[in-house]
Every structure is written in structure tokens, then in C-alpha cells.
Scaffold this motif. Structure first.
Motif, mmCIF file in Angstrom:
data_model
loop_
_atom_site.group_PDB
_atom_site.id
_atom_site.type_symbol
_atom_site.label_atom_id
_atom_site.label_comp_id
_atom_site.label_asym_id
_atom_site.label_seq_id
_atom_site.Cartn_x
_atom_site.Cartn_y
_atom_site.Cartn_z
ATOM 1 N N CYS A 226 0.845 -1.185 0.000
ATOM 2 C CA CYS A 226 0.000 0.000 0.000
ATOM 3 C C CYS A 226 0.882 1.236 0.000
ATOM 4 O O CYS A 226 2.103 1.151 0.170
ATOM 5 N N PRO B 117 2.301 4.341 1.826
ATOM 6 C CA PRO B 117 2.444 4.760 3.227
ATOM 7 C C PRO B 117 1.566 5.962 3.558
ATOM 8 O O PRO B 117 1.509 6.939 2.813
ATOM 9 N N VAL C 226 -6.307 1.939 4.410
ATOM 10 C CA VAL C 226 -6.481 0.643 3.755
ATOM 11 C C VAL C 226 -7.667 -0.079 4.380
ATOM 12 O O VAL C 226 -7.801 -0.131 5.608
ATOM 13 N N GLU D 265 2.291 -4.850 10.865
ATOM 14 C CA GLU D 265 3.156 -3.997 10.053
ATOM 15 C C GLU D 265 4.303 -4.799 9.455
ATOM 16 O O GLU D 265 4.887 -5.666 10.116
ATOM 17 N N THR E 58 -4.147 2.440 8.833
ATOM 18 C CA THR E 58 -3.271 3.334 8.080
ATOM 19 C C THR E 58 -2.057 2.560 7.593
ATOM 20 O O THR E 58 -1.390 1.876 8.379
ATOM 21 N N CYS E 59 -1.774 2.670 6.306
ATOM 22 C CA CYS E 59 -0.642 1.947 5.728
ATOM 23 C C CYS E 59 0.651 2.364 6.417
ATOM 24 O O CYS E 59 0.934 3.555 6.561
ATOM 25 N N GLY F 282 5.138 0.385 3.715
ATOM 26 C CA GLY F 282 4.279 0.088 2.578
ATOM 27 C C GLY F 282 3.928 -1.377 2.445
ATOM 28 O O GLY F 282 3.410 -1.806 1.410
ATOM 29 N N TYR G 291 2.273 -4.943 4.670
ATOM 30 C CA TYR G 291 1.622 -5.475 5.871
ATOM 31 C C TYR G 291 1.395 -6.974 5.699
ATOM 32 O O TYR G 291 1.377 -7.505 4.579
ATOM 33 N N SER H 221 -8.519 -6.211 -0.821
ATOM 34 C CA SER H 221 -8.268 -4.838 -0.392
ATOM 35 C C SER H 221 -8.691 -3.871 -1.481
ATOM 36 O O SER H 221 -8.549 -4.161 -2.677
ATOM 37 N N GLY I 111 -4.096 -0.336 -2.750
ATOM 38 C CA GLY I 111 -2.873 -1.099 -2.928
ATOM 39 C C GLY I 111 -3.172 -2.448 -3.550
ATOM 40 O O GLY I 111 -4.010 -2.568 -4.447
ATOM 41 N N TYR J 173 -3.611 -6.778 -2.540
ATOM 42 C CA TYR J 173 -3.632 -7.913 -1.618
ATOM 43 C C TYR J 173 -4.336 -9.072 -2.319
ATOM 44 O O TYR J 173 -5.411 -8.872 -2.893
#
Length: 479
Positions: free
Chosen positions: A125, A127, A131, A155, A186-187, A191, A193, A212, A215, A217
Motif C-alpha cells: 500500500c 504509506p 487501507v 506492520e 493506516t498503511c 508500505g 503489511y 483490499s 494497494g 492484496y
């Protein structure tokens, strides 16, 4: 038809075996500050140079680069996206945590427990962006998830514990209509996770698909570009100098052109890179020792002889002072052809011959840095239009039509004292009256291809008789 005195050097007119004045080439010429005089007073012309790469480094490998990520150097593979270097760094799960172990009797049946989870996947994602990670059955819209799953987001690439280091968010399925959890977070700065999931009741059967809306996923790699590549280390083919390091990145549409006015390359698709040799010295040597230390990535490789080669292993970093970069900046960007090399790629290659006055087509330059020329082309559509009548370059005269091997035909040399003993153009043959009898333009010449003299006095002749698509005007310069 009379031979014009400006046509070919006198040593060629006498014999092809006679020695001419020593040439300037990239290997032997001293690296001096590039001069762009003339363009300030004459914006309709360009200054050329003697250097091809303007650096001893001729290739950078796509594979096994090292990029800075989350405080460490990570292996990544490079690619060129138009005029930009893009790195793809594979993602992996780093380490373990108690929550990945099987649960014992009495374990909690919610997202806070410290066991019974599995790594569901990883995502990327931007930063600081918001998300949303949402669960579904993977089937019909209202179909429920099996096992009322629980979800935790961590994270980076490492799994985490609830409310512990690296924890971002968690959720259960208690308040959802489809028994599928969803979270918003929050990403992180990295960037990246990692999502952990499992059934609400430890050991029960469960099924869920996560998606998602920001970004990507699930993701198997993180793409780095632009300033994210600062600190990246680039490899050269075996036998080359040590690693290279990207120390700065700038957008070419925000960097002033070194000649004339405007930006270096205004399309918005090109980045410039400052690169240094990796060294223990407090002042590592720059990749580009001439002028400004900025280089542009260009598809393909160029040999010392100026020959261009397609390559799946590496690409070229052309320093600003070299003609690979100059011809790119003038508009001949190989990526304009798309995935397959075509007329723009050939025009760029031809331009590198033209800009260096590579009359022999062997990588040797027969000009001097800063010499004023006026290039143009006959591409469709044209990239550089021909000189307009009354333009500031009217004092220049037609020099040559060019192709990828050098000049297809020639009208005069750029510098009188830099004569080429190996020009691959046939010398003129005269009859008793002094007329040229082997002019390739003459349909009645008894001399066929390979024996006639390649003479042209304008772009129309160069295109019609010799198939040239790149041309230039220049002065007949004297020392």
C-alpha cells in the motif's frame, strides 16, 4: 557531374589506404567539460559531443540488485518502465510469533488470543493511506464465511501479537452480516503489511478470502520506484567495477535542460539518476564525471564500436554528457516503440552515430565537443522537424543522411582536420573530364551497389536513394 570540394576528405579522394589525421574516440579522448555554446544564441540547433556513454560503465544488470527497504538491503530485480527504473522486491514472512502455534485447552475465541492463527497473505500500500481489508467467502455476494474467522493485521513482513509491536488492527465476525471480518488501518511507512487469520473457535474448520480496495492484496512483491530507489545498489556484468549506488533521483520534467531552454525531458515518463561507485572512500567517484552527474536509463546495450544490441540481461545508463543521453533528450526515446524495437529505436541509434560524427560506423568520433549541428528526421510522425526557412540555423549546410551503421550518404565533413581514413563510403571515380562516373544517384552509372559513391546534397536525396530517416546540417568547421 562535378565533385564538390566539400564532399569527401582529400586523403580519401586520393586513396582509401592513405593515412588521415588522427581521430578522436571515446577510449582515447580526454574527459573534458561538455560545452553547450551556440545553443544559448541559436535555439534552433543542438550541440553534439564525442562521448557515447560518457562513462566507462556500459551495462547495468536487471537481476539481483539491492534495494533499501525497512532499514536493510534486499534483493530485487529491475525493469525499465519507459524512462524509469522500477525494482520488484520479493516479499516473504520474517520470523514467527506465538500466535502461529496451535492453541491449548481454554484458549479465547476472539481476535485477541495468542494462538491458532495462520499467515493469510501479505499486501502492499502507499504509506499513510487508509487501507480497507475485507473478508468474503469467495463465492456468492451474501454467502457466509465458514468458521466465523478472526483477523489481525501486522506492520511489515513479520507476524505480530495483539496490541504488541508491529500490530496495526484486528477484527472478528460478530457484528457482520456474512460472518466475515473487515478492518481499516493506516498503511505503515514500509508500505507492506502481513495478515493473520484463523477460525473463531481454535481448531475448527474455516474458510475466507481477503481483498483490499487500496494497494494490492495478496501481493508477492513490492515495487519501488522514484525516490524509493535512493540507496539501491546496481550490479554490472562480471569483470566490471564494483557495485553502483543510486544516490539521488529527480523527475526529468523538473530538471532544466543543459542546452537551450525548457526541461530535460518534459513527457513525464523519464527519471534521471545520480549514481556513484560503491567505495569505502568518503568521496566515492560519480558514474558521470562530465558535467552534471545525472544519467538516464535506456533500453539495450551499446558496444565500444557504437553497435546497439537488444538485451534481456541489462540496460544502459547514459550520462548527460554522452550522446546516448543527448539523443534521448532530443526526443528519440526507444520506449516510444513499445515492447518491440522499431523506427524510434533505430532513429536513436542513428542519432548516436550522427551526434558523434561516427563516419566509420566503428565507434570513432570525428568531431569536437560543443560543435553546433541541426538534426531532424523523417519519421512518422516526425520527432524533430526540418529547419524552417529563415530559421537561425540557415547558416549551416546539409552534412549527411544517417542510419544505424553511420552515414548512409555524405555531403561534407564536420571538421576539415578530422578526416576519416576508414569511412565506409566509396571514393568517387572520375572520367577524363573530371566528372564523377560512379555517383549512386545517377541511374545510368555503370557501377552497381558497393562500388558507387554515396553522395547526397539534401535530405530528400538521402531518403530517396539511401533510405535515411535521420539527417543533420552543420558548418564546415576549421580548427
Amino acid at each position: 557531374m562535378k565533385l564538390r570540394l566539400r564532399l569527401l576528405p582529400s586523403c580519401l579522394a586520393i586513396t582509401l589506404l592513405s593515412a588521415c589525421a588522427p581521430p578522436l574516440d571515446e577510449a582515447a579522448a580526454a574527459l573534458t567539460q561538455q560545452s553547450f555554446r551556440g545553443d544559448e544564441d541559436d535555439p534552433d540547433s543542438h550541440s553534439q559531443g564525442t562521448q557515447l556513454h560518457a562513462t566507462p560503465v556500459r551495462a547495468v544488470l536487471y537481476a539481483e540488485a539491492l534495494v533499501q527497504h525497512d532499514g536493510a538491503l534486499r534483493v530485487a530485480n529491475l525493469a525499465l518502465n519507459r524512462g524509469e527504473i522500477v525494482a520488484a522486491m520479493p516479499l516473504s514472512v520474517h520470523g514467527t510469533t506465538p500466535s502461529l502455534a496451535r492453541c491449548g485447552p481454554g484458549a479465547a475465541e476472539d481476535e485477541t488470543r495468542g494462538c491458532g492463527f495462520a499467515v493469510n497473505g501479505q499486501g502492499v500500500c502507499s504509506p499513510g493511506s487508509l487501507v480497507s481489508l475485507e473478508g468474503s467467502s469467495g463465492g456468492a455476494l451474501r454467502e457466509r464465511c465458514m468458521g466465523k474467522p478472526v483477523l489481525r493485521v501486522c506492520e511489515g513482513e513479520a507476524p505480530c501479537e495483539h496490541q504488541a509491536r508491529g500490530y496495526l488492527a484486528s477484527a472478528n465476525s460478530d457484528v457482520t452480516l456474512n460472518d466475515c471480518p473487515s478492518v481499516r488501518f493506516t498503511c505503515p511507512a514500509s508500505g507492506v503489511y502481513t495478515a493473520l487469520a484463523g477460525p473463531r473457535t481454535p481448531g475448527a474448520a474455516w474458510q475466507m478470502q481477503l481483498t483490499s480496495r487500496a494497494g494490492a492484496y495478496p501481493a508477492t512483491r513490492k515495487v519501488l520506484r522514484g525516490e524509493d530507489l535512493i540507496g539501491a545498489r546496481l550490479r554490472q556484468p562480471s569483470g566490471g567495477p564494483p557495485l553502483l549506488e543510486i544516490t539521488d533521483v529527480t523527475h526529468a520534467n523538473a530538471f532544466p535542460a543543459p542546452e537551450g531552454s525548457g526541461m530535460w525531458e518534459p513527457s513525464g515518463h523519464t527519471f534521471l539518476y545520480q549514481v556513484h561507485h560503491v567505495s569505502s572512500s568518503p568521496s566515492p567517484a560519480p558514474l558521470c564525471a562530465l558535467g552534471v552527474n545525472w544519467a538516464v536509463p535506456v533500453k539495450g546495450l551499446f558496444t565500444e564500436r557504437g553497435d546497439r544490441q537488444e538485451s534481456t540481461r541489462g540496460f544502459t545508463l547514459g550520462c548527460d554528457a554522452g550522446v546516448i543521453a543527448k539523443c534521448y533528450r532530443w526526443g528519440y526515446q526507444p520506449w516510444l516503440d513499445g515492447a518491440t524495437s522499431g523506427p524510434v529505436t533505430r532513429a536513436h541509434w542513428s542519432c548516436t552515430r550522427m551526434a558523434r560524427a561516427d563516419y566509420c560506423g566503428q565507434g570513432t568520433s570525428f568531431t569536437q565537443d560543443g560543435t553546433r549541428i541541426r538534426p531532424w528526421d523523417a519519421l512518422t510522425p516526425e520527432i524533430i522537424p526540418p529547419p524552417a526557412p529563415g530559421s537561425s540555423s540557415d547558416g549551416l549546410s546539409f552534412e549527411a543522411g544517417w542510419n544505424t551503421a553511420g552515414p548512409a550518404c555524405l555531403s561534407h565533413l564536420r571538421w576539415k582536420h578530422l578526416t576519416a581514413s576508414c569511412v565506409p563510403l566509396n571514393p568517387p571515380i572520375y572520367d577524363e573530364q573530371g566528372n564523377i562516373v560512379n555517383d549512386c544517384r545517377d541511374p545510368n552509372t555503370p557501377y552497381g551497389p558497393g562500388k558507387c559513391a554515396e553522395i547526397c546534397d539534401n535530405a530528400e536525396e538521402a531518403a530517396q536513394h539511401y533510405g535515411s530517416r535521420v539527417f543533420n546540417n552543420s558548418a564546415i568547421n576549421v580548427p
